[in-house]
Design a protein around this motif. Structure first.
Motif, PDB file in Angstrom:
ATOM      1  N   ALA A   8       0.836  -1.209   0.000  1.00 20.08           N
ATOM      2  CA  ALA A   8       0.000   0.000   0.000  1.00 20.08           C
ATOM      3  C   ALA A   8       0.869   1.256   0.000  1.00 20.08           C
ATOM      4  N   GLU A   9       1.938   1.248   0.797  1.00 19.31           N
ATOM      5  CA  GLU A   9       2.832   2.405   0.829  1.00 19.31           C
ATOM      6  C   GLU A   9       3.507   2.616  -0.521  1.00 19.31           C
ATOM      7  N   GLU A  10       3.892   1.516  -1.179  1.00 17.56           N
ATOM      8  CA  GLU A  10       4.483   1.630  -2.515  1.00 17.56           C
ATOM      9  C   GLU A  10       3.469   2.208  -3.500  1.00 17.56           C
ATOM     10  N   LEU A  11       2.223   1.727  -3.420  1.00 22.59           N
ATOM     11  CA  LEU A  11       1.185   2.234  -4.316  1.00 22.59           C
ATOM     12  C   LEU A  11       0.888   3.709  -4.046  1.00 22.59           C
ATOM     13  N   ILE A  12       0.937   4.100  -2.791  1.00 21.27           N
ATOM     14  CA  ILE A  12       0.739   5.514  -2.447  1.00 21.27           C
ATOM     15  C   ILE A  12       1.863   6.350  -3.051  1.00 21.27           C
ATOM     16  N   GLY A  13       3.091   5.834  -2.963  1.00 20.75           N
ATOM     17  CA  GLY A  13       4.225   6.549  -3.559  1.00 20.75           C
ATOM     18  C   GLY A  13       4.060   6.711  -5.056  1.00 20.75           C
ATOM     19  N   VAL A  14       3.630   5.621  -5.737  1.00 25.86           N
ATOM     20  CA  VAL A  14       3.399   5.686  -7.185  1.00 25.86           C
ATOM     21  C   VAL A  14       2.280   6.679  -7.484  1.00 25.86           C
ATOM     22  N   SER A  15       1.213   6.647  -6.687  1.00 23.01           N
ATOM     23  CA  SER A  15       0.090   7.570  -6.889  1.00 23.01           C
ATOM     24  C   SER A  15       0.528   9.010  -6.703  1.00 23.01           C
ATOM     25  N   LYS A  16       1.392   9.265  -5.734  1.00 19.66           N
ATOM     26  CA  LYS A  16       1.893  10.632  -5.520  1.00 19.66           C
ATOM     27  C   LYS A  16       2.707  11.087  -6.722  1.00 19.66           C
ATOM     28  N   GLN A  17       3.550  10.181  -7.242  1.00 22.39           N
ATOM     29  CA  GLN A  17       4.350  10.548  -8.421  1.00 22.39           C
ATOM     30  C   GLN A  17       3.440  10.846  -9.605  1.00 22.39           C
ATOM     31  N   GLU A  18       2.427  10.018  -9.795  1.00 23.38           N
ATOM     32  CA  GLU A  18       1.492  10.238 -10.896  1.00 23.38           C
ATOM     33  C   GLU A  18       0.716  11.530 -10.691  1.00 23.38           C
ATOM     34  N   ALA A  19       0.332  11.828  -9.456  1.00 23.74           N
ATOM     35  CA  ALA A  19      -0.383  13.072  -9.166  1.00 23.74           C
ATOM     36  C   ALA A  19       0.514  14.273  -9.447  1.00 23.74           C
ATOM     37  N   ASN A  20       1.788  14.172  -9.068  1.00 25.51           N
ATOM     38  CA  ASN A  20       2.725  15.271  -9.346  1.00 25.51           C
ATOM     39  C   ASN A  20       2.892  15.466 -10.853  1.00 25.51           C
ATOM     40  N   LYS A  21       3.018  14.378 -11.595  1.00 30.68           N
ATOM     41  CA  LYS A  21       3.151  14.479 -13.057  1.00 30.68           C
ATOM     42  C   LYS A  21       1.898  15.102 -13.662  1.00 30.68           C
ATOM     43  N   THR A  22       0.729  14.662 -13.157  1.00 36.62           N
ATOM     44  CA  THR A  22      -0.533  15.215 -13.658  1.00 36.62           C
ATOM     45  C   THR A  22      -0.618  16.705 -13.349  1.00 36.62           C
ATOM     46  N   SER A  23      -0.200  17.078 -12.151  1.00 34.83           N
ATOM     47  CA  SER A  23      -0.219  18.484 -11.761  1.00 34.83           C
ATOM     48  C   SER A  23       0.714  19.297 -12.649  1.00 34.83           C
ATOM     49  N   GLU A  24       1.902  18.756 -12.931  1.00 36.48           N
ATOM     50  CA  GLU A  24       2.849  19.448 -13.818  1.00 36.48           C
ATOM     51  C   GLU A  24       2.294  19.562 -15.229  1.00 36.48           C
ATOM     52  N   THR A  25       1.655  18.480 -15.702  1.00 36.08           N
ATOM     53  CA  THR A  25       1.059  18.501 -17.045  1.00 36.08           C
ATOM     54  C   THR A  25      -0.069  19.519 -17.107  1.00 36.08           C
ATOM     55  N   LEU A  26      -0.883  19.577 -16.053  1.00 33.10           N
ATOM     56  CA  LEU A  26      -1.982  20.536 -15.994  1.00 33.10           C
ATOM     57  C   LEU A  26      -1.447  21.965 -15.970  1.00 33.10           C
ATOM     58  N   ALA A  27      -0.395  22.207 -15.210  1.00 32.95           N
ATOM     59  CA  ALA A  27       0.200  23.551 -15.147  1.00 32.95           C
ATOM     60  C   ALA A  27       0.753  23.941 -16.517  1.00 32.95           C
TER      61      ALA A  27
END
Length: 123
Positions: free
Chosen positions: A78-97
């Motif tokens: 679960a912690e690994e998946l949370i880390g992956v989700s955070k990375q994906e969220a950061n990438k999405t945020s950067e793409t959105l910006a």
């Protein structure tokens, strides 16, 4: 002779008394032995019950340890998946910006183009 008979009678009475005391002592010894044997059996029975409880407790501990290991593994995943989700969220945020920046630039370019077109039509 009478004196001898009386002495023998006293001796026989004493023998009877000693025999009675021995009989009582033997009965007392038998009762003590019986009580000790019963206490021994009770102690052995209690020890077996305690052993069974300890064995069950050990089994329960082992099951809890196995469950804890499974839950720890699930937590790591679960912690690994949370880390992956955070990375994906950061990438999405950067793409959105980046999208918003390009959109503003495009809107500014369109606005500037309209202003130039209007100015050339006036001029």
């Amino acid at each position: 002779l009478e004196n001898n008979i009386e002495k023998q009678t006293v001796a026989i009475d004493e023998c009877h008394q000693v025999a009675q005391e021995l009989k009582e002592a033997l009965a007392h010894e038998k009762q003590l032995k019986k009580d000790i044997e019963e206490a021994g059996f009770a102690a052995q029975d209690e020890a077996q019950k305690v052993w069974a409880v300890c064995k069950q407790a050990q089994k329960s501990i082992e099951q809890q340890q196995a469950k804890m290991q499974q839950l720890s593994q699930r937590l790591r995943v679960a912690e690994e998946l949370i880390g992956v989700s955070k990375q994906e969220a950061n990438k999405t945020s950067e793409t959105l910006a980046a999208y918003h920046t390009r959109r503003k630039d495009a809107e500014r370019h369109i606005t500037d183009g309209r202003e130039e077109a209007a100015a050339s039509l006036q001029g």
